[in-house]
Design a protein around this motif. Structure first.
Motif, PDB file in Angstrom:
ATOM      1  N   GLU A 201       0.823  -1.225   0.000  1.00  0.00           N
ATOM      2  CA  GLU A 201       0.000   0.000   0.000  1.00  0.00           C
ATOM      3  C   GLU A 201       0.855   1.274   0.000  1.00  0.00           C
ATOM      4  O   GLU A 201       0.319   2.377  -0.083  1.00  0.00           O
TER       5      GLU A 201
ATOM      6  N   ARG B  57       5.546 -12.055  -5.771  1.00  0.00           N
ATOM      7  CA  ARG B  57       4.898 -13.164  -6.458  1.00  0.00           C
ATOM      8  C   ARG B  57       3.508 -12.855  -7.009  1.00  0.00           C
ATOM      9  O   ARG B  57       2.838 -13.749  -7.510  1.00  0.00           O
TER      10      ARG B  57
ATOM     11  N   TRP C 152       8.905 -10.668  -9.460  1.00  0.00           N
ATOM     12  CA  TRP C 152       9.415 -11.897 -10.094  1.00  0.00           C
ATOM     13  C   TRP C 152       8.665 -12.252 -11.380  1.00  0.00           C
ATOM     14  O   TRP C 152       8.996 -13.214 -12.057  1.00  0.00           O
TER      15      TRP C 152
ATOM     16  N   ASN D 215      11.554  -7.603   4.415  1.00  0.00           N
ATOM     17  CA  ASN D 215      11.651  -6.513   3.437  1.00  0.00           C
ATOM     18  C   ASN D 215      12.992  -5.815   3.546  1.00  0.00           C
ATOM     19  O   ASN D 215      13.559  -5.668   4.630  1.00  0.00           O
TER      20      ASN D 215
ATOM     21  N   HIS E 142      16.572 -10.293   5.451  1.00  0.00           N
ATOM     22  CA  HIS E 142      17.024 -10.430   4.054  1.00  0.00           C
ATOM     23  C   HIS E 142      17.876  -9.244   3.606  1.00  0.00           C
ATOM     24  O   HIS E 142      18.100  -9.071   2.417  1.00  0.00           O
TER      25      HIS E 142
ATOM     26  N   PHE F 132      19.280 -15.575  -2.894  1.00  0.00           N
ATOM     27  CA  PHE F 132      18.791 -16.953  -2.756  1.00  0.00           C
ATOM     28  C   PHE F 132      20.006 -17.878  -2.649  1.00  0.00           C
ATOM     29  O   PHE F 132      20.971 -17.732  -3.397  1.00  0.00           O
TER      30      PHE F 132
ATOM     31  N   SER G  97       3.839 -14.519   1.514  1.00  0.00           N
ATOM     32  CA  SER G  97       3.141 -15.643   0.896  1.00  0.00           C
ATOM     33  C   SER G  97       3.488 -16.990   1.526  1.00  0.00           C
ATOM     34  O   SER G  97       2.889 -18.004   1.186  1.00  0.00           O
ATOM     35  N   GLY G  98       4.463 -17.017   2.427  1.00  0.00           N
ATOM     36  CA  GLY G  98       4.824 -18.291   3.068  1.00  0.00           C
ATOM     37  C   GLY G  98       5.546 -19.224   2.114  1.00  0.00           C
ATOM     38  O   GLY G  98       5.503 -20.447   2.282  1.00  0.00           O
ATOM     39  N   SER G  99       6.244 -18.655   1.131  1.00  0.00           N
ATOM     40  CA  SER G  99       6.914 -19.526   0.164  1.00  0.00           C
ATOM     41  C   SER G  99       8.433 -19.522   0.296  1.00  0.00           C
ATOM     42  O   SER G  99       9.095 -20.280  -0.406  1.00  0.00           O
TER      43      SER G  99
ATOM     44  N   TYR H  36      -2.294 -14.543  11.108  1.00  0.00           N
ATOM     45  CA  TYR H  36      -1.837 -14.044   9.811  1.00  0.00           C
ATOM     46  C   TYR H  36      -2.748 -12.908   9.361  1.00  0.00           C
ATOM     47  O   TYR H  36      -3.971 -13.011   9.479  1.00  0.00           O
TER      48      TYR H  36
ATOM     49  N   GLY I 285      -3.508 -10.574   5.912  1.00  0.00           N
ATOM     50  CA  GLY I 285      -3.236 -10.319   4.488  1.00  0.00           C
ATOM     51  C   GLY I 285      -4.496 -10.566   3.685  1.00  0.00           C
ATOM     52  O   GLY I 285      -5.445 -11.171   4.179  1.00  0.00           O
ATOM     53  N   PRO I 286      -4.518 -10.109   2.430  1.00  0.00           N
ATOM     54  CA  PRO I 286      -5.745 -10.223   1.637  1.00  0.00           C
ATOM     55  C   PRO I 286      -6.087 -11.637   1.196  1.00  0.00           C
ATOM     56  O   PRO I 286      -7.214 -11.907   0.802  1.00  0.00           O
ATOM     57  N   GLU I 287      -5.100 -12.534   1.233  1.00  0.00           N
ATOM     58  CA  GLU I 287      -5.390 -13.935   0.871  1.00  0.00           C
ATOM     59  C   GLU I 287      -4.574 -14.847   1.789  1.00  0.00           C
ATOM     60  O   GLU I 287      -3.515 -14.438   2.276  1.00  0.00           O
TER      61      GLU I 287
ATOM     62  N   ALA J 283      -3.120  -4.921   5.046  1.00  0.00           N
ATOM     63  CA  ALA J 283      -2.434  -4.526   6.290  1.00  0.00           C
ATOM     64  C   ALA J 283      -2.800  -3.104   6.699  1.00  0.00           C
ATOM     65  O   ALA J 283      -3.079  -2.832   7.872  1.00  0.00           O
TER      66      ALA J 283
HETATM   67  N1  APR Z   1      -1.557  -6.148   2.976  1.00  0.00           N
HETATM   68  C1  APR Z   1      -1.074  -7.344   3.416  1.00  0.00           C
HETATM   69  N2  APR Z   1      -0.623  -8.315   2.589  1.00  0.00           N
HETATM   70  C2  APR Z   1      -0.642  -8.071   1.274  1.00  0.00           C
HETATM   71  C3  APR Z   1      -1.117  -6.856   0.730  1.00  0.00           C
HETATM   72  C4  APR Z   1      -1.580  -5.870   1.644  1.00  0.00           C
HETATM   73  N3  APR Z   1      -2.055  -4.686   1.225  1.00  0.00           N
HETATM   74  N4  APR Z   1      -0.991  -6.927  -0.619  1.00  0.00           N
HETATM   75  C5  APR Z   1      -0.470  -8.130  -0.912  1.00  0.00           C
HETATM   76  N5  APR Z   1      -0.271  -8.840   0.232  1.00  0.00           N
HETATM   77  C6  APR Z   1       0.267 -10.188   0.401  1.00  0.00           C
HETATM   78  C7  APR Z   1      -0.027 -11.140  -0.747  1.00  0.00           C
HETATM   79  O1  APR Z   1      -1.287 -11.743  -0.559  1.00  0.00           O
HETATM   80  C8  APR Z   1       1.126 -12.144  -0.603  1.00  0.00           C
HETATM   81  O2  APR Z   1       0.756 -13.228   0.225  1.00  0.00           O
HETATM   82  O3  APR Z   1       1.663 -10.093   0.456  1.00  0.00           O
HETATM   83  C9  APR Z   1       2.226 -11.351   0.090  1.00  0.00           C
HETATM   84  C10 APR Z   1       3.447 -11.092  -0.749  1.00  0.00           C
HETATM   85  O4  APR Z   1       4.067 -12.308  -1.030  1.00  0.00           O
HETATM   86  P1  APR Z   1       5.428 -12.371  -1.857  1.00  0.00           P
HETATM   87  O5  APR Z   1       5.342 -11.536  -3.091  1.00  0.00           O
HETATM   88  O6  APR Z   1       5.778 -13.809  -2.025  1.00  0.00           O
HETATM   89  O7  APR Z   1       6.480 -11.629  -0.886  1.00  0.00           O
HETATM   90  P2  APR Z   1       7.215 -12.203   0.402  1.00  0.00           P
HETATM   91  O8  APR Z   1       6.437 -13.310   1.019  1.00  0.00           O
HETATM   92  O9  APR Z   1       7.577 -11.042   1.246  1.00  0.00           O
HETATM   93  O10 APR Z   1       8.524 -12.810  -0.246  1.00  0.00           O
HETATM   94  C11 APR Z   1       9.479 -13.396   0.612  1.00  0.00           C
HETATM   95  O11 APR Z   1      10.917 -13.728  -1.251  1.00  0.00           O
HETATM   96  O12 APR Z   1      11.848 -13.021  -3.227  1.00  0.00           O
HETATM   97  C12 APR Z   1      12.025 -13.127  -1.892  1.00  0.00           C
HETATM   98  O13 APR Z   1      13.610 -12.038  -0.612  1.00  0.00           O
HETATM   99  C13 APR Z   1      12.342 -11.845  -1.174  1.00  0.00           C
HETATM  100  O14 APR Z   1      11.805 -11.220   1.091  1.00  0.00           O
HETATM  101  C14 APR Z   1      11.289 -11.754  -0.114  1.00  0.00           C
HETATM  102  C15 APR Z   1      10.846 -13.197   0.061  1.00  0.00           C
END
Ligand code: APR
Length: 238
Positions: A23, A30, A36, A97, A114, A159, A185-187, A207, A209-211, A227
């Motif tokens: 925001e 992702r 990405w 972040n 990170h 990575f 995203s928990g990935s 948790y 987040g929007p999904e 958030a």
């Molecule tokens: N408020 C809360 N969550 C949000 C919002 C919002 N306004 N908009 C999007 N999201 C959520 C999405 O639903 C998603 O689950 O934020 C998440 C972003 O996921 P990723 O793009 O995978 O980012 P992140 O999980 O931070 O990536 C982890 O991956 O590439 C690496 O090092 C990089 O630190 C990063 C790590």
């Protein structure tokens, strides 16, 4: 709206990901139009990429720096800074972040697992600490060298590299009675495992987040929403 009670005995550990800065106008990784989707991890965020094409890696992080400088903290960052102001040492923030929006919102007790966009460090790992570096490099010739002669690289965990401050983070998770995870995203591991570590210690886990994230089933509550809209009204501090 859901609310989370924070008792005087609670210790709160917060993990944030790219979603908390969405925001503020910074893209997540992702999403369909995320970072990405436009870049390949192998080209810009691995030790091999750095060896093969340091100019390309710096170009990617220079663009991230430029975007980060323009962004401002949003109500989500501010809500977490306010929660810390109320809880003091009972609060700890770990962010994945690399932007500095949490600090600019007023957060103090935080680690960047990170790395940080506004810093650079020696590519040779000569032992010198990272240095402040906010330059938006236009070419590799502009990038400085460490006193040891090594080229400065972004202070970013690529990575395949080990995240920063892991012992500190593990100690804080072990002490926490409430874990709040926001916008990730928990990935990516080990961060995606923090919720499991917290539950092993008996903590409540939420948790926001929007999904739902990939590891949603490990949380005791999932609060669906952005958030910046959810966090400011979420905590009932007793
Ligand atoms: N408020 C809360 N969550 C949000 C919002 C919002 N306004 N908009 C999007 N999201 C959520 C999405 O639903 C998603 O689950 O934020 C998440 C972003 O996921 P990723 O793009 O995978 O980012 P992140 O999980 O931070 O990536 C982890 O991956 O590439 C690496 O090092 C990089 O630190 C990063 C790590």
């Amino acid at each position: 709206m859901a609310s989370i009670s924070v008792a005087p005995v609670d210790r709160v550990f917060v993990l944030t990901g790219a979603g908390i800065s969405a925001e503020s106008g910074l893209p997540t990784f992702r999403a369909e139009d995320g970072l990405w989707a436009g870049y390949s991890v192998e080209d810009v965020c691995t030790p091999e990429a750095w060896k093969r094409d340091p100019a390309g890696v710096w170009a990617f992080y220079a663009a991230r720096r430029a975007a980060g400088l323009k962004a401002e903290p949003n109500p989500g960052h501010i809500a977490l800074a306010r929660l810390e102001a109320r809880l003091g040492d009972r609060f700890f923030l770990c962010t994945q972040n690399v932007d500095d929006l949490h600090e600019r919102a007023g957060s103090v007790r935080l680690v960047h697992m990170h790395g940080e966009l506004a810093k650079a460090r020696c590519e040779r790992e000569c032992g010198r600490p990272p240095v402040e570096d906010r330059t938006i490099y236009r070419s590799l010739d502009e990038v400085g060298r460490c006193p040891c002669g090594g080229r400065l690289r972004p202070h970013i965990v690529f990575f395949g590299e080990i995240p920063l401050e892991m012992e500190h983070i593990e100690r804080e998770i072990a002490k926490a009675s409430l874990m709040v995870v926001v916008g990730t995203s928990g990935s990516v591991y080990p961060a995606a495992n923090f919720v499991h570590w917290a539950r092993q210690g008996g903590a409540r886990t939420v948790y926001v987040g929007p999904e739902p994230p990939l590891n949603a089933s490990a949380f005791t509550h999932v609060v669906e929403g952005k958030a910046g809209e959810v966090l400011s009204g979420l905590f009932q501090v007793r």
